[in-house]
Design an enzyme around this catalytic site. Structure first.
Site, PDB file in Angstrom:
ATOM      1  N   LYS A  45       0.831  -1.188   0.000  1.00  0.00           N
ATOM      2  CA  LYS A  45       0.000   0.000   0.000  1.00  0.00           C
ATOM      3  C   LYS A  45       0.877   1.253   0.000  1.00  0.00           C
ATOM      4  O   LYS A  45       2.056   1.206   0.359  1.00  0.00           O
ATOM      5  CB  LYS A  45      -0.887   0.033   1.254  1.00  0.00           C
TER       6      LYS A  45
ATOM      7  N   GLU B 104      -5.946  -9.880   0.923  1.00  0.00           N
ATOM      8  CA  GLU B 104      -5.610 -10.975   1.844  1.00  0.00           C
ATOM      9  C   GLU B 104      -6.747 -11.360   2.768  1.00  0.00           C
ATOM     10  O   GLU B 104      -6.841 -12.505   3.233  1.00  0.00           O
ATOM     11  CB  GLU B 104      -4.379 -10.591   2.679  1.00  0.00           C
TER      12      GLU B 104
ATOM     13  N   ARG C 273      -9.925 -11.838   2.319  1.00  0.00           N
ATOM     14  CA  ARG C 273     -10.813 -12.882   1.808  1.00  0.00           C
ATOM     15  C   ARG C 273     -10.147 -14.252   1.853  1.00  0.00           C
ATOM     16  O   ARG C 273     -10.827 -15.282   1.917  1.00  0.00           O
ATOM     17  CB  ARG C 273     -11.254 -12.540   0.384  1.00  0.00           C
TER      18      ARG C 273
END
Length: 450
Positions: free
Chosen positions: A228, A300, A302
């Site tokens: 990110k 990640e 899920r």
């Protein structure tokens, strides 16, 4: 708390000052100060020698008044003891709103002491307490930074939570996840300094309907190798907000003694970056046996939920509910205040939305639109964890997880933010509860305490 020792907060609807049955001097004071019940306005009422003898609180127009409007009073009144008078609707929600508006997160700095409210005479004081405690539990956890709430600390919090309520708890940690067939939980969390784990809690009579809650417990999310931006990481302490809200919901269920066999599953990981981090292009084999190509390591949540949902699904629960801070796409579609609701049972979804509206805890149903399954196709595995094209991100995430649920009689997925970017009635800025009162209200109706 005696009402004789507390100050009245007199709730006045906008335009209804004359119907408020005020003492003539207070009525004249309100008129002189232009008080007409305007939404959120507080007016101190003078007594002898300049002392404050109470407050008027404007609740605004009834048609536009949220159930937690008294949160504006709780947020702005000075420390002291208060009780409610006037017209304030549901006494439980009025008191809950006041107390949640007075919420302070005081772990790291001194805050002004909060005002205290006596339960209205017509209200169930125990119900007020459990709803407030559930929300505060979730908020405190979400607000706690990851250096003090990594996987180890979060497990201890959950163990303490379970011990205090007579809930049984077990954990599978580190490489034991592989031996127990939770490969995706392990893969997501293996690069962190503290190992991944799965917490499994159970409570209630075996003969009661099975209700299973699953909460996403990512204590911090760097995004993994698909890292990110710095701005994108600023709020990633809240990526365990699903687990926090599930724990708050579990508290309410157990405190009320609902007639359910409750199971709570919380996969806990930190999505970190190290030499053994999982990679884009890797193919993971899930607990269910489906193979998953990693299209993006920042999808990640899920993955860990899929393994936990597969475990939950194996015992065919009557109701399976997961909560997760899963996608920014849900926030783009519905904003920060309105969690996305997905369900395999449309009637259940409608009941949940109705319960949420009653409790000022709104949810909005989104479609499990099967044609979008093709967005997650993979040429080398059963499914890709990231949808292609950038469209319908919240829907494709829900569709991904639906693949791991086949035996549960009904499944509900709540894609929540667990954060209030701006304060509103009953929700100060910061970590917040989402979905607790809505789901609890439905469960209380369906499975009342015996």
């Amino acid at each position: 708390m005696s009402q004789v020792q507390s100050l009245p907060v007199i709730v006045v609807e906008e335009g209804r000052l004359d119907a408020a049955s005020l003492a003539p001097s207070w009525h004249a004071w309100a008129r002189a100060n232009g008080f007409a019940g305007q939404r959120g306005r507080l007016l101190a009422l003078p007594g002898e020698a300049g002392a404050v003898e109470g407050y008027l609180f404007g609740s605004g127009e009834p048609a536009a008044r949220p159930a937690l409007i008294l949160g504006l009073a709780g947020a702005n009144l000075p420390e002291g003891d208060y009780h409610l008078e006037g017209t304030y609707g549901d006494p439980v929600l009025a008191a809950v709103g006041f107390r949640l508006g007075a919420y302070r997160f005081a772990r790291y700095r001194k805050t002004e002491p909060a005002p205290r409210l006596a339960a209205p005479a017509a209200a169930d004081a125990a119900e007020i307490d459990r709803l407030v405690e559930a929300a505060v539990l979730a908020r405190d956890l979400v607000n706690t930074p990851s250096n003090d709430l990594g996987p180890d600390a979060f497990e201890q919090v959950i163990r303490d939570f379970a011990s205090a309520r007579g809930i049984s708890v077990s954990a599978i940690v580190g490489d034991d996840l592989l031996a127990a067939n939770f490969p995706m939980i392990h893969a997501v969390g293996r690069a962190a300094a503290q190992p991944p784990r799965l917490l499994d809690l159970s409570w209630g009579r075996e003969s009661d309907p099975k209700v299973t809650l699953v909460g996403k417990g990512v204590t911090f999310d760097t995004g993994g190798l698909d890292i990110k931006t710095a701005t994108g990481m600023l709020l990633m302490k809240k990526d365990m907000g699903g687990a926090a809200n599930v724990l708050g919901l579990a508290h309410a269920i157990v405190s009320a003694g609902l007639a359910v066999r409750l199971r709570v599953l919380i996969p806990i990981v930190e999505n970190a970056i190290a030499g053994d981090a999982f990679r884009p292009g890797d193919v993971l084999t899930s607990r269910k046996g489906l193979t998953v190509e990693i299209g993006n390591t920042d999808a990640e949540g899920r993955l860990i939920l899929a393994d936990a949902l597969a475990l939950a699904d194996e015992e065919s629960p009557d109701l399976l509910i997961d909560m997760a801070t899963l996608t920014g796409a849900a926030r783009v579609a519905l904003g920060p205040d309105l969690p996305a609701l997905y369900s395999t049972d449309d009637s259940l979804a409608r009941d949940l939305m109705a319960a949420g509206l009653r409790a000022d805890d709104p949810l909005w149903q989104m479609p499990l639109w099967s044609p979008y399954d093709s967005m997650m196709s993979s040429k080398i595995a059963d499914v890709n964890n990231a949808g292609s094209g950038g469209f319908a991100g919240s829907i494709t995430a829900a569709l991904f997880m639906r693949r791991f649920v086949s035996r549960a009689k009904a499944w509900v997925h709540l894609d929540i933010m667990a954060w209030a970017p701006e304060a509103r009635p009953g929700r100060p800025q910061g970590g917040t509860d989402h979905g607790i009162r809505a789901v609890y209200g439905l469960l209380k109706h369906r499975y009342p305490a015996i």
